[in-house]
Design a protein around this motif. Structure first.
Motif, PDB file in Angstrom:
ATOM      1  N   ARG A  27      -9.995 -13.888 -34.746  1.00  0.00           N
ATOM      2  CA  ARG A  27     -10.801 -15.091 -34.191  1.00  0.00           C
ATOM      3  C   ARG A  27      -9.415 -16.554 -34.406  1.00  0.00           C
ATOM      4  O   ARG A  27      -9.577 -16.978 -33.200  1.00  0.00           O
ATOM      5  CB  ARG A  27     -12.255 -15.630 -33.700  1.00  0.00           C
ATOM      6  N   ILE A  28      -9.572 -16.857 -35.423  1.00  0.00           N
ATOM      7  CA  ILE A  28      -8.527 -17.560 -35.850  1.00  0.00           C
ATOM      8  C   ILE A  28      -7.350 -17.649 -35.331  1.00  0.00           C
ATOM      9  O   ILE A  28      -6.742 -18.607 -34.880  1.00  0.00           O
ATOM     10  CB  ILE A  28      -8.434 -18.539 -37.289  1.00  0.00           C
ATOM     11  N   ARG A  29      -6.671 -16.442 -35.793  1.00  0.00           N
ATOM     12  CA  ARG A  29      -5.339 -16.116 -34.997  1.00  0.00           C
ATOM     13  C   ARG A  29      -5.276 -15.771 -33.497  1.00  0.00           C
ATOM     14  O   ARG A  29      -4.004 -16.615 -33.103  1.00  0.00           O
ATOM     15  CB  ARG A  29      -4.300 -14.535 -35.466  1.00  0.00           C
ATOM     16  N   ARG A  30      -6.378 -15.605 -32.729  1.00  0.00           N
ATOM     17  CA  ARG A  30      -7.123 -15.798 -31.283  1.00  0.00           C
ATOM     18  C   ARG A  30      -6.074 -17.286 -30.471  1.00  0.00           C
ATOM     19  O   ARG A  30      -5.576 -17.640 -29.912  1.00  0.00           O
ATOM     20  CB  ARG A  30      -7.556 -14.806 -30.797  1.00  0.00           C
ATOM     21  N   TRP A  31      -7.041 -18.348 -31.305  1.00  0.00           N
ATOM     22  CA  TRP A  31      -7.217 -19.723 -30.824  1.00  0.00           C
ATOM     23  C   TRP A  31      -5.606 -20.341 -30.929  1.00  0.00           C
ATOM     24  O   TRP A  31      -5.066 -21.283 -30.658  1.00  0.00           O
ATOM     25  CB  TRP A  31      -8.213 -20.176 -31.667  1.00  0.00           C
ATOM     26  N   ILE A  32      -5.245 -19.787 -32.521  1.00  0.00           N
ATOM     27  CA  ILE A  32      -3.855 -20.815 -32.737  1.00  0.00           C
ATOM     28  C   ILE A  32      -3.074 -19.966 -31.641  1.00  0.00           C
ATOM     29  O   ILE A  32      -1.905 -21.076 -30.729  1.00  0.00           O
ATOM     30  CB  ILE A  32      -3.274 -19.672 -33.763  1.00  0.00           C
ATOM     31  N   ALA A  33      -3.148 -18.960 -31.170  1.00  0.00           N
ATOM     32  CA  ALA A  33      -2.156 -17.888 -30.452  1.00  0.00           C
ATOM     33  C   ALA A  33      -2.665 -19.015 -28.575  1.00  0.00           C
ATOM     34  O   ALA A  33      -1.360 -19.601 -28.386  1.00  0.00           O
ATOM     35  CB  ALA A  33      -2.056 -16.680 -29.723  1.00  0.00           C
ATOM     36  N   ILE A  34      -3.368 -19.093 -28.269  1.00  0.00           N
ATOM     37  CA  ILE A  34      -3.787 -19.613 -26.701  1.00  0.00           C
ATOM     38  C   ILE A  34      -3.718 -21.316 -27.818  1.00  0.00           C
ATOM     39  O   ILE A  34      -2.630 -21.531 -26.371  1.00  0.00           O
ATOM     40  CB  ILE A  34      -5.341 -19.993 -26.961  1.00  0.00           C
ATOM     41  N   GLY A  35      -4.120 -22.112 -28.551  1.00  0.00           N
ATOM     42  CA  GLY A  35      -3.243 -23.244 -28.337  1.00  0.00           C
ATOM     43  C   GLY A  35      -1.953 -24.267 -28.902  1.00  0.00           C
ATOM     44  O   GLY A  35      -1.677 -24.916 -28.201  1.00  0.00           O
ATOM     45  N   PRO A  38       1.422 -23.147 -24.831  1.00  0.00           N
ATOM     46  CA  PRO A  38       2.111 -23.706 -24.369  1.00  0.00           C
ATOM     47  C   PRO A  38       3.423 -24.421 -24.713  1.00  0.00           C
ATOM     48  O   PRO A  38       4.278 -24.408 -24.282  1.00  0.00           O
ATOM     49  CB  PRO A  38       1.462 -25.298 -23.776  1.00  0.00           C
ATOM     50  N   LEU A  39       3.305 -24.338 -26.423  1.00  0.00           N
ATOM     51  CA  LEU A  39       4.775 -24.611 -26.897  1.00  0.00           C
ATOM     52  C   LEU A  39       5.393 -23.714 -26.680  1.00  0.00           C
ATOM     53  O   LEU A  39       6.708 -23.932 -26.812  1.00  0.00           O
ATOM     54  CB  LEU A  39       4.244 -25.277 -28.046  1.00  0.00           C
ATOM     55  N   THR A  40       5.189 -22.678 -26.770  1.00  0.00           N
ATOM     56  CA  THR A  40       5.467 -21.540 -26.699  1.00  0.00           C
ATOM     57  C   THR A  40       6.133 -20.853 -25.354  1.00  0.00           C
ATOM     58  O   THR A  40       8.216 -20.846 -25.236  1.00  0.00           O
ATOM     59  CB  THR A  40       4.616 -20.057 -26.639  1.00  0.00           C
ATOM     60  N   LEU A  41       5.299 -21.772 -24.444  1.00  0.00           N
ATOM     61  CA  LEU A  41       6.089 -21.375 -23.173  1.00  0.00           C
ATOM     62  C   LEU A  41       7.434 -22.122 -23.425  1.00  0.00           C
ATOM     63  O   LEU A  41       8.117 -22.252 -22.875  1.00  0.00           O
ATOM     64  CB  LEU A  41       5.630 -21.625 -21.957  1.00  0.00           C
ATOM     65  N   ALA A  42       7.588 -23.366 -23.348  1.00  0.00           N
ATOM     66  CA  ALA A  42       8.359 -24.383 -23.390  1.00  0.00           C
ATOM     67  C   ALA A  42       9.508 -24.147 -23.646  1.00  0.00           C
ATOM     68  O   ALA A  42      10.680 -25.066 -23.701  1.00  0.00           O
ATOM     69  CB  ALA A  42       7.549 -25.875 -23.759  1.00  0.00           C
TER      70      ALA A  42
END
Length: 258
Positions: A27-35, A38-42
């Motif tokens: 769950r923590i990894r999923r929220w980290i990935a979601i958070g 945007p930075l990854t896409l940028a």
């Protein structure tokens, strides 16, 4: 009495705790990935933009060298999408390609756009190319017999050149030139001299206002002696006509217009 937990119960509790811990970590990894999405896409967009910018610039330059100005323009326009980095370069390359295709008014508009976006030493190459394009527009007007427009365009090109910053004479500016093989100072000096000569020639070829619009010369007025002489002749002629038409009979003469 205290009870002793069976080994199977201990294993079950350990497995349950492990599963719960794994669920929390997932769950923590999923929220980290979601958070961080945007930075990854940028970051991906940034890298993609840089790669595409250099790719389009290379294509534009390569096409320009072989006189394929249409392909050069098309590649340069690819740089205009998300034009965040060195924004002056996209309109500069488009304007240069248009100039190669002799689409001079469009080229001038794009290079003026580039000049508005350029900063520091970036303006040096832009001003050189812009002045050259305006000079060629003046040459075209001169060939069409429009000397007044040609003189105006030569003056505009000269203004663009003379307003170049002093920093454009530096070695650093030469290194940043779009064409390092071309000496920027020599190009600037030669352009100024050529434009001054062309502008002077056009001004000398223009006729003066007096030649273009000659003033109407007033007709000379007859003197009083001439007027009196003319009046006497007219009166004498009238009397002779009356005598010829009416003879000696009284009242036979009539007033007639001159």
């Amino acid at each position: 009495m205290s009870t002793v937990t069976a080994p199977d119960d201990l294993r079950a509790q350990a497995a349950s705790a492990l599963l719960a811990s794994n669920r929390r970590r997932r769950r923590i990894r999923r929220w980290i990935a979601i958070g961080t999405l945007p930075l990854t896409l940028a970051a991906l967009l940034f890298v993609g933009k840089l790669l595409s910018m250099y790719a389009f610039a290379h294509q534009s330059i390569s096409a320009y060298v072989v006189d394929d100005f249409s392909a050069s323009e098309s590649a340069a326009r690819g740089q205009e999408f998300l034009n965040w980095f060195e924004p002056y370069k996209a309109p500069f390359n488009v304007g240069t390609a248009l100039a190669g295709a002799e689409r001079l008014p469009e080229a001038r508009a794009k290079l003026e756009e580039s000049l508005d976006l350029a900063t520091g030493l970036e303006v040096c190459s832009v001003r050189i190319n812009l002045a050259l394009v305006i000079e060629r527009m003046g040459d075209a007007a001169r060939a069409d017999g429009d000397g007044a427009t040609a003189a105006q365009l030569y003056g505009d090109a000269l203004t663009v050149t003379t307003e170049m910053p002093e920093e454009c004479d530096s070695e650093e500016a030469q290194q940043q030139s779009s064409d390092p093989s071309r000496d920027m100072q020599d190009s600037k000096d030669g352009l100024e001299d050529r434009l001054k000569q062309k502008q002077q020639e056009q001004e000398q070829e223009q006729p003066s206002d007096q030649e273009e619009q000659p003033q109407d010369q007033p007709e000379p007025q007859p003197s009083e002696d001439k007027l009196e002489e003319l009046k006497d002749k007219l009166e004498q002629g009238t009397q002779e006509r009356d005598q010829q038409q009416g003879g000696d009979e009284p009242g036979s003469g009539t007033d007639r217009p001159w």
